[in-house]
Design an enzyme around this catalytic site. Structure first.
Site, PDB file in Angstrom:
ATOM      1  CG  HIS A   1       0.021  11.938 -26.767  1.00  0.00           C
ATOM      2  ND1 HIS A   1      -0.557  12.639 -25.703  1.00  0.00           N
ATOM      3  CD2 HIS A   1       1.380  11.692 -26.402  1.00  0.00           C
ATOM      4  CE1 HIS A   1       0.381  12.778 -24.701  1.00  0.00           C
ATOM      5  NE2 HIS A   1       1.457  12.062 -25.094  1.00  0.00           N
TER       6      HIS A   1
ATOM      7  NE  ARG B   1       1.602  17.072 -13.420  1.00  0.00           N
ATOM      8  CZ  ARG B   1       2.012  16.105 -12.549  1.00  0.00           C
ATOM      9  NH1 ARG B   1       1.679  16.291 -11.236  1.00  0.00           N
ATOM     10  NH2 ARG B   1       2.964  15.446 -13.003  1.00  0.00           N
TER      11      ARG B   1
ATOM     12  NE  ARG C   1      -3.950  -2.163   1.940  1.00  0.00           N
ATOM     13  CZ  ARG C   1      -3.857  -3.255   2.584  1.00  0.00           C
ATOM     14  NH1 ARG C   1      -2.673  -3.361   3.105  1.00  0.00           N
ATOM     15  NH2 ARG C   1      -4.735  -4.329   2.339  1.00  0.00           N
TER      16      ARG C   1
ATOM     17  CD  GLU D   1      -2.832  16.935 -16.561  1.00  0.00           C
ATOM     18  OE1 GLU D   1      -1.994  16.363 -16.410  1.00  0.00           O
ATOM     19  OE2 GLU D   1      -3.558  16.959 -17.640  1.00  0.00           O
TER      20      GLU D   1
ATOM     21  CD  GLU E   1       8.568  16.394 -23.291  1.00  0.00           C
ATOM     22  OE1 GLU E   1       7.818  17.534 -22.806  1.00  0.00           O
ATOM     23  OE2 GLU E   1       7.858  15.486 -23.905  1.00  0.00           O
TER      24      GLU E   1
ATOM     25  CG  HIS F   1       7.287  11.925 -26.196  1.00  0.00           C
ATOM     26  ND1 HIS F   1       5.999  11.583 -26.324  1.00  0.00           N
ATOM     27  CD2 HIS F   1       7.600  12.557 -25.533  1.00  0.00           C
ATOM     28  CE1 HIS F   1       5.254  12.560 -25.584  1.00  0.00           C
ATOM     29  NE2 HIS F   1       6.146  13.017 -25.033  1.00  0.00           N
TER      30      HIS F   1
ATOM     31  CG  HIS G   1       2.683  16.331 -24.784  1.00  0.00           C
ATOM     32  ND1 HIS G   1       3.768  17.584 -24.546  1.00  0.00           N
ATOM     33  CD2 HIS G   1       3.528  15.397 -24.455  1.00  0.00           C
ATOM     34  CE1 HIS G   1       4.645  17.112 -24.535  1.00  0.00           C
ATOM     35  NE2 HIS G   1       4.851  15.532 -24.003  1.00  0.00           N
TER      36      HIS G   1
ATOM     37  CG  ASN H   1      -0.904  17.737 -21.225  1.00  0.00           C
ATOM     38  OD1 ASN H   1      -0.041  16.977 -20.731  1.00  0.00           O
ATOM     39  ND2 ASN H   1      -1.994  17.736 -20.391  1.00  0.00           N
TER      40      ASN H   1
ATOM     41  CE  LYS I   1      -0.045  13.724 -14.737  1.00  0.00           C
ATOM     42  NZ  LYS I   1      -0.271  14.533 -16.321  1.00  0.00           N
TER      43      LYS I   1
ATOM     44  CE  LYS J   1       6.338  17.489 -14.213  1.00  0.00           C
ATOM     45  NZ  LYS J   1       6.493  15.923 -14.945  1.00  0.00           N
TER      46      LYS J   1
HETATM   47  N1  LIG Z   1       5.624  10.459 -15.195  1.00  0.00           N
HETATM   48  C1  LIG Z   1       5.669  11.533 -16.049  1.00  0.00           C
HETATM   49  O1  LIG Z   1       5.282  12.669 -15.695  1.00  0.00           O
HETATM   50  C2  LIG Z   1       6.102  11.272 -17.282  1.00  0.00           C
HETATM   51  C3  LIG Z   1       6.339  12.489 -18.257  1.00  0.00           C
HETATM   52  C4  LIG Z   1       6.827  12.251 -19.592  1.00  0.00           C
HETATM   53  C5  LIG Z   1       7.034  10.991 -19.877  1.00  0.00           C
HETATM   54  N2  LIG Z   1       6.698   9.879 -19.170  1.00  0.00           N
HETATM   55  C6  LIG Z   1       7.218   8.497 -19.542  1.00  0.00           C
HETATM   56  O2  LIG Z   1       8.471   8.254 -19.602  1.00  0.00           O
HETATM   57  C7  LIG Z   1       8.823   7.271 -20.492  1.00  0.00           C
HETATM   58  C8  LIG Z   1       9.733   7.715 -21.832  1.00  0.00           C
HETATM   59  O3  LIG Z   1      10.974   8.248 -20.839  1.00  0.00           O
HETATM   60  P1  LIG Z   1      12.411   8.023 -21.629  1.00  0.00           P
HETATM   61  O4  LIG Z   1      12.489   8.890 -23.030  1.00  0.00           O
HETATM   62  O5  LIG Z   1      13.414   8.469 -20.655  1.00  0.00           O
HETATM   63  O6  LIG Z   1      12.577   6.605 -22.097  1.00  0.00           O
HETATM   64  P2  LIG Z   1      13.212   5.257 -21.620  1.00  0.00           P
HETATM   65  O7  LIG Z   1      13.377   5.037 -19.865  1.00  0.00           O
HETATM   66  O8  LIG Z   1      12.853   4.166 -22.337  1.00  0.00           O
HETATM   67  O9  LIG Z   1      14.716   5.447 -22.053  1.00  0.00           O
HETATM   68  C9  LIG Z   1      15.169   5.849 -23.290  1.00  0.00           C
HETATM   69  C10 LIG Z   1      16.381   4.816 -23.801  1.00  0.00           C
HETATM   70  O10 LIG Z   1      17.765   5.347 -23.148  1.00  0.00           O
HETATM   71  C11 LIG Z   1      18.317   4.103 -22.529  1.00  0.00           C
HETATM   72  N3  LIG Z   1      19.012   4.917 -21.291  1.00  0.00           N
HETATM   73  C12 LIG Z   1      18.590   5.466 -20.248  1.00  0.00           C
HETATM   74  N4  LIG Z   1      19.440   6.182 -19.650  1.00  0.00           N
HETATM   75  C13 LIG Z   1      20.649   6.098 -20.406  1.00  0.00           C
HETATM   76  C14 LIG Z   1      22.035   6.735 -20.480  1.00  0.00           C
HETATM   77  N5  LIG Z   1      22.417   7.451 -19.454  1.00  0.00           N
HETATM   78  N6  LIG Z   1      22.812   6.222 -21.252  1.00  0.00           N
HETATM   79  C15 LIG Z   1      22.311   5.275 -22.446  1.00  0.00           C
HETATM   80  N7  LIG Z   1      21.348   4.719 -22.531  1.00  0.00           N
HETATM   81  C16 LIG Z   1      20.309   5.208 -21.476  1.00  0.00           C
HETATM   82  C17 LIG Z   1      17.052   3.382 -22.074  1.00  0.00           C
HETATM   83  O11 LIG Z   1      17.740   1.923 -21.942  1.00  0.00           O
HETATM   84  C18 LIG Z   1      16.052   3.311 -23.071  1.00  0.00           C
HETATM   85  O12 LIG Z   1      16.745   2.639 -23.995  1.00  0.00           O
HETATM   86  C19 LIG Z   1       7.351   7.094 -21.340  1.00  0.00           C
HETATM   87  O13 LIG Z   1       6.831   5.938 -21.062  1.00  0.00           O
HETATM   88  C20 LIG Z   1       6.559   8.326 -21.070  1.00  0.00           C
HETATM   89  O14 LIG Z   1       5.034   7.727 -20.694  1.00  0.00           O
HETATM   90  C21 LIG Z   1       6.178  10.047 -17.837  1.00  0.00           C
HETATM   91 ZN   LIG Z   2       6.430  14.492 -23.359  1.00  0.00          ZN
END
Ligand SMILES: NC(=O)c1ccc[n+]([C@@H]2O[C@H](COP(=O)([O-])OP(=O)(O)OC[C@H]3O[C@@H](n4cnc5c(N)ncnc54)[C@H](O)[C@@H]3O)[C@@H](O)[C@H]2O)c1
Ligand SMILES: [Zn+2]
Length: 361
Positions: free
Chosen positions: A252, A241, A121, A237, A185, A264, A248, A245, A143, A227
């Site tokens: 999307h 917040r 929990r 949101e 971003e 993305h 986005h 987007n 999030k 942020k």
């Molecule tokens: N929670 C939120 O508020 C929020 C906001 C935006 C996006 N997201 C989510 O984030 C995700 C995308 O995140 P991302 O773009 O970081 O993708 P990811 O975590 O898949 O990382 C991208 C790639 O880079 C690699 N990698 C990570 N760090 C590295 C480093 N230092 N050196 C070499 N390789 C490295 C990873 O293994 C992966 O292959 C999506 O699922 C999206 O929905 C969440």
């Molecule tokens: Zn984004």
């Protein structure tokens, strides 16, 4: 030596700090001392990050930690992986006082954060973001969640971390396409909240392209401040917040119509171009302001034209399906002045389609 930059996310008793400095992973053992003493901890990381930075974790002395490594990639951001993380947590003896650490990109942070939200929990978790996108966006704000076959981020929880530790050195190993995802971003923050910041990005685009870590550290700090401010004022949101987007809703739609073959960041860049074009059509901003945004995006290797094959009507239909759409009308974040946006919901579908068409190749 640069001091550690500290940024506060103010959320009452759920407040936390973001610590930021190049090389910070080297001091992980000291930083975690206060958090970890005699607690069991589980480090969640992916198969790309573990070989690069897992060793920093291996130097932690103060807690009894175990590691969970999942195969890198969005397709593993699932309830099944979360179940596997929780089962590993049981096997490693984690209790309600234990800790989960997320070392990786947004996929890792979203999933480890969600596991922390539901395990017994809810237990504490710490974000150690290693992609630019995770540093400036996903690791801050609470999030968390996973995807379903039916769509992205459909299962999740708001669960704030106890601490975010950012080491920009880790960007040195990040593939350039992943860096660009984060840069989209970064530019977004300038457009929605801080014109002076946008101008700094314009002036130092070479520093961004050449991975000047000093500049990146300052840029990441400003993004986190923005942020943190937005999240502190609107955690769930309810209103403000939603400006995060920007680009986005269009983005999307482009992402999903391309079956996620468009990254993305690229999709968000096209989305910001379309949003700015719509704002020009609505006479909210002059054309040269939209061009300034697009020019910076292009300079940093991000596309502002939607490729052939993606029809404007289909993009509009996909936008209606996006969870940010209300009823049959699309709610959009549009630029209205330098470094400022507004949420506009009474938009004519024909005008949206025209704006998209103007951005199509
Ligand atoms: N929670 C939120 O508020 C929020 C906001 C935006 C996006 N997201 C989510 O984030 C995700 C995308 O995140 P991302 O773009 O970081 O993708 P990811 O975590 O898949 O990382 C991208 C790639 O880079 C690699 N990698 C990570 N760090 C590295 C480093 N230092 N050196 C070499 N390789 C490295 C990873 O293994 C992966 O292959 C999506 O699922 C999206 O929905 C969440
Ligand atoms: Zn984004």
């Amino acid at each position: 030596m640069q001091p550690i930059k500290q940024i506060q996310v103010s959320l009452g008793d759920r407040s936390y700090e973001i610590m930021l400095k190049a090389g910070l992973l080297q001091s992980l053992n000291n930083i975690l001392n206060a958090f970890c003493s005699n607690r069991a901890a589980l480090v969640v990381t992916d198969s790309n990050v573990e070989p690069l930075y897992g060793e920093a974790i291996d130097r932690i002395e103060h807690c009894n930690y175990s590691k969970f490594v999942f195969p890198a990639g969005e397709k593993y951001k699932t309830v099944e992986t979360v179940a596997a993380i929780c089962r590993k947590a049981v096997a490693a003896g984690l209790d309600r006082k234990s800790l989960i650490l997320a070392l990786g990109g947004g996929v890792c942070g979203d999933m480890a954060g969600f596991a922390a939200a539901v395990y017994m929990r809810g237990i504490d978790f710490i974000q150690l973001p290693t992609t630019l996108l995770a540093m400036v966006d996903s690791s801050v704000g609470g999030k968390t969640g996973v995807d379903l076959p039916e769509g992205k981020n459909l299962v999740g929880a708001f669960w704030q971390p106890r601490l975010v530790i950012i080491d920009p050195e880790t960007l040195k190993t990040l593939p350039v396409e992943e860096l660009r995802n984060g840069l989209a971003e970064v530019i977004k923050y300038g457009m929605i909240r801080d014109w002076k910041f946008f101008r700094r990005l314009e002036k130092n685009s070479t520093g961004l392209k050449q991975l000047d870590l000093d500049f990146y550290t300052r840029i990441i700090a400003r993004c986190c401040e923005i942020k943190a401010e937005i999240v502190s004022r609107d955690e769930r949101e309810g209103g403000l917040r939603a400006i995060l987007n920007y680009g986005h809703t269009f983005g999307h739609a482009v992402e999903s119509l391309s079956n996620f073959s468009i990254a993305h960041g690229a999709a968000v860049a096209m989305g910001m171009a379309a949003a700015a074009e719509l704002a020009v059509l609505l006479r909210k901003i002059p054309g040269n302001y939209a061009e300034r945004q697009n020019s910076l995006l292009r300079t940093l290797g991000l596309p502002v034209r939607i490729p052939p094959g993606l029809e404007p009507e289909k993009i509009y239909a996909a936008m209606l399906h996006d969870k940010k759409a209300v009823g049959a009308k699309v709610k959009l974040v549009l630029p209205v002045a330098e470094g400022a946006v507004a949420i506009i919901d009474d938009l004519d579908s024909k005008l949206i389609i025209r704006a998209v068409r103007n951005c199509c190749d």
